[in-house]
Motif scaffolding. Structure first.
Motif, PDB file in Angstrom:
ATOM      1  N   VAL A  57       0.842  -1.196   0.000  1.00 16.75           N
ATOM      2  CA  VAL A  57       0.000   0.000   0.000  1.00 16.75           C
ATOM      3  C   VAL A  57       0.876   1.244   0.000  1.00 16.75           C
ATOM      4  O   VAL A  57       1.911   1.283   0.653  1.00 16.75           O
TER       5      VAL A  57
ATOM      6  N   GLY B  70       6.118   4.612  -5.452  1.00 20.31           N
ATOM      7  CA  GLY B  70       5.440   3.658  -6.324  1.00 20.31           C
ATOM      8  C   GLY B  70       6.202   2.377  -6.565  1.00 20.31           C
ATOM      9  O   GLY B  70       5.615   1.363  -6.979  1.00 20.31           O
TER      10      GLY B  70
ATOM     11  N   TYR C  43       4.926  -1.126  -5.397  1.00 18.63           N
ATOM     12  CA  TYR C  43       3.934  -1.929  -6.117  1.00 18.63           C
ATOM     13  C   TYR C  43       4.552  -2.860  -7.159  1.00 18.63           C
ATOM     14  O   TYR C  43       3.866  -3.764  -7.668  1.00 18.63           O
TER      15      TYR C  43
ATOM     16  N   CYS D  94      -2.594  -4.588  -4.677  1.00 13.93           N
ATOM     17  CA  CYS D  94      -2.054  -3.232  -4.600  1.00 13.93           C
ATOM     18  C   CYS D  94      -3.139  -2.359  -3.978  1.00 13.93           C
ATOM     19  O   CYS D  94      -4.173  -2.101  -4.594  1.00 13.93           O
TER      20      CYS D  94
ATOM     21  N   TYR E 269      -4.632   1.118  -2.472  1.00 18.21           N
ATOM     22  CA  TYR E 269      -4.422   2.545  -2.700  1.00 18.21           C
ATOM     23  C   TYR E 269      -5.474   3.359  -1.963  1.00 18.21           C
ATOM     24  O   TYR E 269      -6.510   2.840  -1.531  1.00 18.21           O
ATOM     25  N   ASN E 270      -5.202   4.653  -1.826  1.00 19.89           N
ATOM     26  CA  ASN E 270      -6.062   5.583  -1.105  1.00 19.89           C
ATOM     27  C   ASN E 270      -6.975   6.283  -2.104  1.00 19.89           C
ATOM     28  O   ASN E 270      -6.511   7.069  -2.934  1.00 19.89           O
TER      29      ASN E 270
ATOM     30  N   THR F 146      -1.874   7.902  -5.541  1.00 17.91           N
ATOM     31  CA  THR F 146      -1.656   6.502  -5.164  1.00 17.91           C
ATOM     32  C   THR F 146      -2.295   5.564  -6.185  1.00 17.91           C
ATOM     33  O   THR F 146      -1.723   4.527  -6.521  1.00 17.91           O
ATOM     34  N   GLU F 147      -3.471   5.923  -6.683  1.00 14.42           N
ATOM     35  CA  GLU F 147      -4.108   5.080  -7.720  1.00 14.42           C
ATOM     36  C   GLU F 147      -3.302   5.127  -9.007  1.00 14.42           C
ATOM     37  O   GLU F 147      -3.136   4.102  -9.696  1.00 14.42           O
TER      38      GLU F 147
ATOM     39  N   VAL G 270      -0.479   2.746  -8.822  1.00 14.63           N
ATOM     40  CA  VAL G 270      -0.923   1.361  -9.044  1.00 14.63           C
ATOM     41  C   VAL G 270      -1.067   1.095 -10.537  1.00 14.63           C
ATOM     42  O   VAL G 270      -0.624   0.053 -11.051  1.00 14.63           O
TER      43      VAL G 270
END
Length: 508
Positions: free
Chosen positions: A203, A232, A235, A242, A244-245, A251-252, A255
């Motif tokens: 994460v 990153g 990941y 994975c 993410y927030n 964060t996405e 991913v």
């Protein structure tokens, strides 16, 4: 008889069960993780030179111990810049930026450069390779990893918190009794020097301005883009999930950009109602719509917000992230609940020091950057904010724009207090600000010294002048502490002691 020189051993081809005899390894920096790297490389049979700067008592003590173990020690008064001849491997402390002379020399000579995390990954026992559940982010890493470890233990697993918190990873993987799973905290610095790690799940909690001195854009180190890219890296090669927030698009994006093992899932966490494939909050219940069979029309209840040690939004978000990693590992909802219920955060993390005359005093000294301070400010209102220290290149405009309306006042300390004061004057000009100087005195060697007790006594007195009934006085500095204190813990301890002394004096 041949005079041919035998080839040098290749450390990139070696693992836990190989002989490292003949490998000439250099370990740059021997803090906790560096000393663990030295110890385990010696155990494997390598010849180890340990480099460090300065002659502080802690360094000299550790140097003496490493020499007894068989390492060659080099202490330097300036920058450690000379890579010894015939070096086969450089294991570097996270404190070294990529343009440090030592690393430039290593790259020019094609010497592999690893961090302690990379070394640990390569030394895992192939017969018992405990999976790694990895956590990074600008803020919340330690709390999330400790929550995760608590959950894993509640499930009956032999787990440990390791990496940037707790046990050094080389010690964790070399333990004669294998762990079932390892909860791993990783900083951006550690990830920068990690190339082959393949976490089971990982994460990135959030990405915000921090460590911009290390990622100095003017020095060609890439700035925020490089900082986010290093986050990153966690990941890369993930095999299961994975996480993410949802509230942090960066964060996405990380991913989406990651090269993962086929079958790995993207799992979001949110403080709102979770969509399919997410964890979130429904009517003050932490709910899982990612790891249940009927996730399109139902969710698993994990725990309630009341079960947690704090209802602060960032604390709830950390709990959701820890739960997502645990659920991806196959942990039951009951064990998630039990682990989160039993978890209590370390000191100096949104810790209530006292409530007196209807004013609540809170120590969040661990909030060492603006993003962490903003998270703290979001949990309280109205606030007398105690802030300042070493800003590490960060700015405070966004924080003040977002949360300035909650401030009753601000008490500012430290070398970069004017950075915060300028942001307040521009974006919250009606907030009263008190600047508290360091109170420096001459030390026995003629150097300036700050008396932490005197400083915090004056800080607490100033905050008390601003506070009214119903307010929270919040130590959430948004800055590092080393300009005036040994560490953030010492800063928090001084604050708590000053608060208690003031209350005791008033009640006497």
């Amino acid at each position: 008889m041949s005079d041919a020189v035998p080839p040098r051993p290749d450390p990139t081809a070696l693992g836990r069960h190989d002989s490292w005899a003949g490998v000439r390894a250099v370990v740059a920096g021997f803090g906790t993780s560096g000393a663990a790297a030295v110890d385990n490389l010696l155990h494997l049979g390598a010849e180890v030179t340990a480099l460090a700067e300065g002659a502080a008592p802690s360094i000299l003590e550790r140097a003496e111990l490493l020499e007894v173990l068989g390492a060659r020690i080099e202490l330097h008064t300036g920058a450690t810049s000379a890579l010894p001849d015939d070096t086969d491997l450089l294991v570097v402390s996270p404190g070294f930026p990529p343009d440090a002379p030592l690393l430039v020399q290593a790259r020019a000579r094609a010497v592999p450069v690893w961090g302690e995390v990379e070394l640990a990954w390569r030394l895992r026992d192939p017969d018992h390779p405990a999976p790694w559940l990895c956590v990074t982010g600008t803020n919340g890493k330690t709390t999330t990893v400790q929550m995760l470890d608590s959950i894993l233990r509640a499930a009956g697993l032999r787990s440990v918190a390791a990496g940037n918190v707790g046990l050094p990873l080389t010690e964790a993987v070399m333990d004669p009794e294998p762990y079932d799973v390892i909860a791993v905290e990783l900083s951006s610095f550690q990830l920068h020097y990690t190339d082959s790690m393949s976490a089971e799940s990982a994460v990135v909690l959030n990405v915000a301005e921090d460590h911009l001195d290390w990622y100095d854009e003017a020095a060609g180190r890439g700035g925020m883009d490089a900082y986010a890219a290093d986050k990153g890296r966690i990941y890369e090669r993930v095999s299961r999930a994975c996480v993410y927030n949802v509230a942090d698009p960066t964060t996405e994006h990380l991913v989406r950009e990651a090269d993962v093992i086929e079958g790995a899932r993207a799992i979001g966490f949110t403080l709102g109602t979770p969509g399919v494939g997410m964890l979130g909050v429904v009517d003050d219940i932490l709910a899982d719509r990612a790891f249940v069979e009927q996730r399109r029309d139902s969710a698993a209840e994990l725990c309630t917000i009341e079960d947690l040690a704090s209802p602060a939004p960032h604390f709830v978000a950390n709990a959701l992230a820890a739960a997502a990693l645990a659920r991806a590992h196959g942990i039951s909802a009951r064990a998630v609940r039990d682990g989160l219920r039993s978890f209590r955060p370390d000191g100096h993390r949104i810790a209530t020091v006292a409530v007196h005359d209807e004013v609540t005093w809170v120590d969040d000294s661990k909030a060492t950057n603006p993003h962490a301070a903003a998270s703290s400010l979001s949990a309280f209102e109205p606030v007398v904010w105690v802030a300042g220290g070493l800003a590490k290149g960060a700015r405070f405009e966004d924080l003040v724009r977002s949360w300035g309306g909650r401030l009753r006042g601000a008490v500012l300390i430290g070398r970069d207090r004017d950075v915060i004061a300028d942001a307040l004057s521009r974006h919250a000009p009606d907030v009263p600000v008190i600047l508290v100087d360091s109170g420096e005195t001459d030390g026995v060697d003629g150097a300036d010294r700050t008396d932490p007790e005197d400083l915090m006594d004056r800080v607490v007195a100033a905050a008390a002048e601003l506070a009214r009934a119903g307010d929270t006085v919040l130590l959430a500095p948004g800055c590092a502490s080393m300009d005036q204190f040994a560490n953030y813990g010492a800063r928090g301890d001084a604050f708590a002691a000053a608060v208690r002394a003031r209350i005791a004096g008033q009640e006497a």
